[in-house]
Write an enzyme that holds these catalytic residues in place. Structure first.
Site, PDB file in Angstrom:
ATOM      1  N   ARG A   1      31.328  51.335  35.519  1.00 34.93           N
ATOM      2  CA  ARG A   1      30.112  50.514  35.717  1.00 34.93           C
ATOM      3  C   ARG A   1      29.021  51.428  36.260  1.00 34.93           C
ATOM      4  NH1 ARG A   1      30.265  50.139  41.217  1.00 34.93           N
ATOM      5  NH2 ARG A   1      32.247  49.527  42.136  1.00 34.93           N
TER       6      ARG A   1
ATOM      7  N   TYR B   1      29.431  55.893  48.099  1.00 33.55           N
ATOM      8  CA  TYR B   1      30.809  56.317  47.807  1.00 33.55           C
ATOM      9  C   TYR B   1      30.990  57.082  46.496  1.00 33.55           C
ATOM     10  CZ  TYR B   1      30.746  51.867  45.226  1.00 33.55           C
ATOM     11  OH  TYR B   1      30.424  50.836  44.381  1.00 33.55           O
TER      12      TYR B   1
ATOM     13  N   HIS C   1      28.837  47.437  42.501  1.00 35.83           N
ATOM     14  CA  HIS C   1      29.893  46.430  42.305  1.00 35.83           C
ATOM     15  C   HIS C   1      29.250  45.050  42.145  1.00 35.83           C
ATOM     16  CE1 HIS C   1      33.497  44.055  42.944  1.00 35.83           C
ATOM     17  NE2 HIS C   1      32.867  43.424  43.898  1.00 35.83           N
TER      18      HIS C   1
HETATM   19  C1  TPP Z   1      42.149  37.831  46.638  1.00 35.84           C
HETATM   20  C2  TPP Z   1      40.862  38.556  46.900  1.00 35.84           C
HETATM   21  N1  TPP Z   1      40.855  39.582  47.774  1.00 35.84           N
HETATM   22  C3  TPP Z   1      39.708  40.257  48.011  1.00 35.84           C
HETATM   23  C4  TPP Z   1      38.538  39.889  47.377  1.00 35.84           C
HETATM   24  C5  TPP Z   1      37.242  40.649  47.640  1.00 35.84           C
HETATM   25  N2  TPP Z   1      36.909  41.464  46.495  1.00 35.84           N
HETATM   26  C6  TPP Z   1      35.996  41.062  45.592  1.00 35.84           C
HETATM   27  S1  TPP Z   1      35.827  42.139  44.325  1.00 35.84           S
HETATM   28  C7  TPP Z   1      36.988  43.186  44.960  1.00 35.84           C
HETATM   29  C8  TPP Z   1      37.347  44.460  44.248  1.00 35.84           C
HETATM   30  C9  TPP Z   1      37.934  44.234  42.910  1.00 35.84           C
HETATM   31  O1  TPP Z   1      38.011  45.432  42.196  1.00 35.84           O
HETATM   32  P1  TPP Z   1      38.616  45.507  40.743  1.00 35.84           P
HETATM   33  O2  TPP Z   1      39.785  44.605  40.646  1.00 35.84           O
HETATM   34  O3  TPP Z   1      38.844  46.927  40.418  1.00 35.84           O
HETATM   35  O4  TPP Z   1      37.496  44.883  39.810  1.00 35.84           O
HETATM   36  P2  TPP Z   1      36.006  45.335  39.482  1.00 35.84           P
HETATM   37  O5  TPP Z   1      35.109  44.582  40.429  1.00 35.84           O
HETATM   38  O6  TPP Z   1      35.902  46.809  39.648  1.00 35.84           O
HETATM   39  O7  TPP Z   1      35.744  44.919  38.091  1.00 35.84           O
HETATM   40  C10 TPP Z   1      37.489  42.678  46.162  1.00 35.84           C
HETATM   41  C11 TPP Z   1      38.511  43.353  46.975  1.00 35.84           C
HETATM   42  C12 TPP Z   1      38.591  38.787  46.490  1.00 35.84           C
HETATM   43  N3  TPP Z   1      37.521  38.388  45.794  1.00 35.84           N
HETATM   44  N4  TPP Z   1      39.765  38.163  46.256  1.00 35.84           N
END
Ligand code: TPP
Length: 375
Positions: free
Chosen positions: A266, A279, A270
């Site tokens: 991306r 980062y 985020h």
């Molecule tokens: C169960 C849960 N834990 C923590 C979060 C907070 N959170 C939102 S996005 C994220 C990171 C997700 O990263 P990834 O799975 O790699 O997806 P990307 O956003 O990079 O597409 C986190 C930890 C959440 N939404 N749900």
């Protein structure tokens, strides 16, 4: 990167599965192919290209709206268009799509109006209501919960004797959740027609992929569930389409699910609440931009004499006008009452939500509506 095909036989998931830790690329950044082209007409290629451009322009508009205080938080997808469009292009109308919060391109392709996607990010509950004839589940914010839903839906289709498949998107971070394990395990046991589409964009918010898991790849996790897992160049829309299509075909034939690790990136934060400069290096972003998914498909179409610079320019202009209209329509919507954010989970509002609603109303009476101007 490239996987050579033998003779003139199209490369299959099995071929790639053998060298499972090397991402499969079919379309190179300069528009040349490493093997036979997938069976896609010029119109289909142009349709893929259009949705990718729509997603890019939508992203730009949505981020700007948020920065101007005209939209809530937004999760941009720029850079990940091919991973989403290539895979979702392999869906049939009756198949179900299970998005997380970044799959605007896949959802638009499968029939969700752009205006609805904008409504969702504007906090308008109607944005979660998918049209009746569009098989898309609501956005899943809790990481990885959609994985088990997608397996359940595919299993249900199987029990009903249908050959409908499900496509579920999640990130590299999502693979650390229990739901990922449970979903893949169940799908392996019941051989559901599910494609697990991990968009490995190398970060879960600020957490780099290497700190997420000590697995050499995400794809290899499939092996422990007795299913096939492959790495695909997620910025290559043709490879994404080819591999997802075949995974669906095998799934429908009862041969089970597939895990696809789409390596992509991306370009933006985020979400608009994140500052990626804290980062990661801008040099890394620039490197990925050299492998831009939209440019790559454009180069290919030009090499096939089905596209030219004039058409490209006209397309961007047309899409900019389309998205300007989406924004105009969004902003012309009447403001929604604050009660709505408490309304749709329970048939009767429980006491704690009633208390919170009363508190919010008091707050607004005293300080004004912080959400004013949102539609
Ligand atoms: C169960 C849960 N834990 C923590 C979060 C907070 N959170 C939102 S996005 C994220 C990171 C997700 O990263 P990834 O799975 O790699 O997806 P990307 O956003 O990079 O597409 C986190 C930890 C959440 N939404 N749900």
């Amino acid at each position: 990167m490239a996987t050579k095909s033998k003779a003139n036989k199209p490369v299959t998931v099995k071929d790639v599965f053998k060298n499972k830790f090397t991402p499969y690329t079919l379309l190179n950044p300069d528009g040349t192919l490493n093997g036979p082209a997938p069976d896609l007409s010029p119109e289909q290629l142009q349709a893929m290209h259009r949705v990718m451009v729509e997603a890019r322009v939508f992203d730009e508009r949505a981020v700007n709206l948020q920065r101007q205080g005209r939209l809530g938080t937004f999760a941009p997808l720029s850079g990940q268009e091919a991973a989403q469009v290539g895979s979702a292009f392999a869906l049939r109308k009756t198949d179900w799509l299970f998005p997380s919060y970044r799959e605007h391109a896949a959802c638009a392709l499968h029939g969700q109006p752009w205006l609805d996607i904008l409504k969702y990010w504007g906090g308008n509950e109607d944005g979660s209501r998918v049209p009746d004839d569009v098989n898309i589940f609501p956005v899943a914010i809790p990481i990885a919960t959609q994985i088990i839903h997608a397996v359940g839906a595919a299993w249900a289709a199987k029990i009903q004797g249908k050959d409908d498949a499900t496509l579920v998107f999640f990130g590299d971070g999502g693979t650390s959740e229990g739901d990922f394990h449970e979903g893949l395990n169940f799908a392996g046991v019941f051989k559901t027609a599910t494609v697990f589409l991990c968009q490995n964009n190398f970060y879960a918010i600020s957490l780099p992929r290497e700190s997420q898991t000590s697995s050499e790849s995400i794809a290899q996790k499939a092996i422990s569930y007795g299913i096939e897992g492959i790495q695909v160049d997620g910025n290559d829309v043709l490879a994404m389409y080819q591999m997802t299509k075949e995974a669906f075909d095998r799934g429908r034939a009862g041969e089970g699910p597939t895990l696809i690790e789409a390596q992509t990136y991306r370009y933006g934060p985020h979400t608009t609440a994140d500052d990626p400069t804290r980062y990661r290096d801008s040099a890394e972003v620039d490197q990925w931009k050299e492998r831009d998914p939209i440019e790559r498909l454009k180069n290919y179409m030009i090499s096939q004499s089905i596209w030219d610079d004039g058409k490209e320019e006209a397309l961007w202009e047309d899409v900019r006008a389309q998205m300007a209209k989406v924004v105009e329509d969004y902003e012309a919507l009447p403001e929604r009452p604050v009660e709505e954010i408490f309304k749709y989970t329970f048939e009767e509002m429980p006491w704690h939500l009633e208390e919170q609603l009363a508190e919010l109303k008091d707050f607004i009476a005293e300080y004004g509506n912080p959400n004013e101007g949102h539609h």
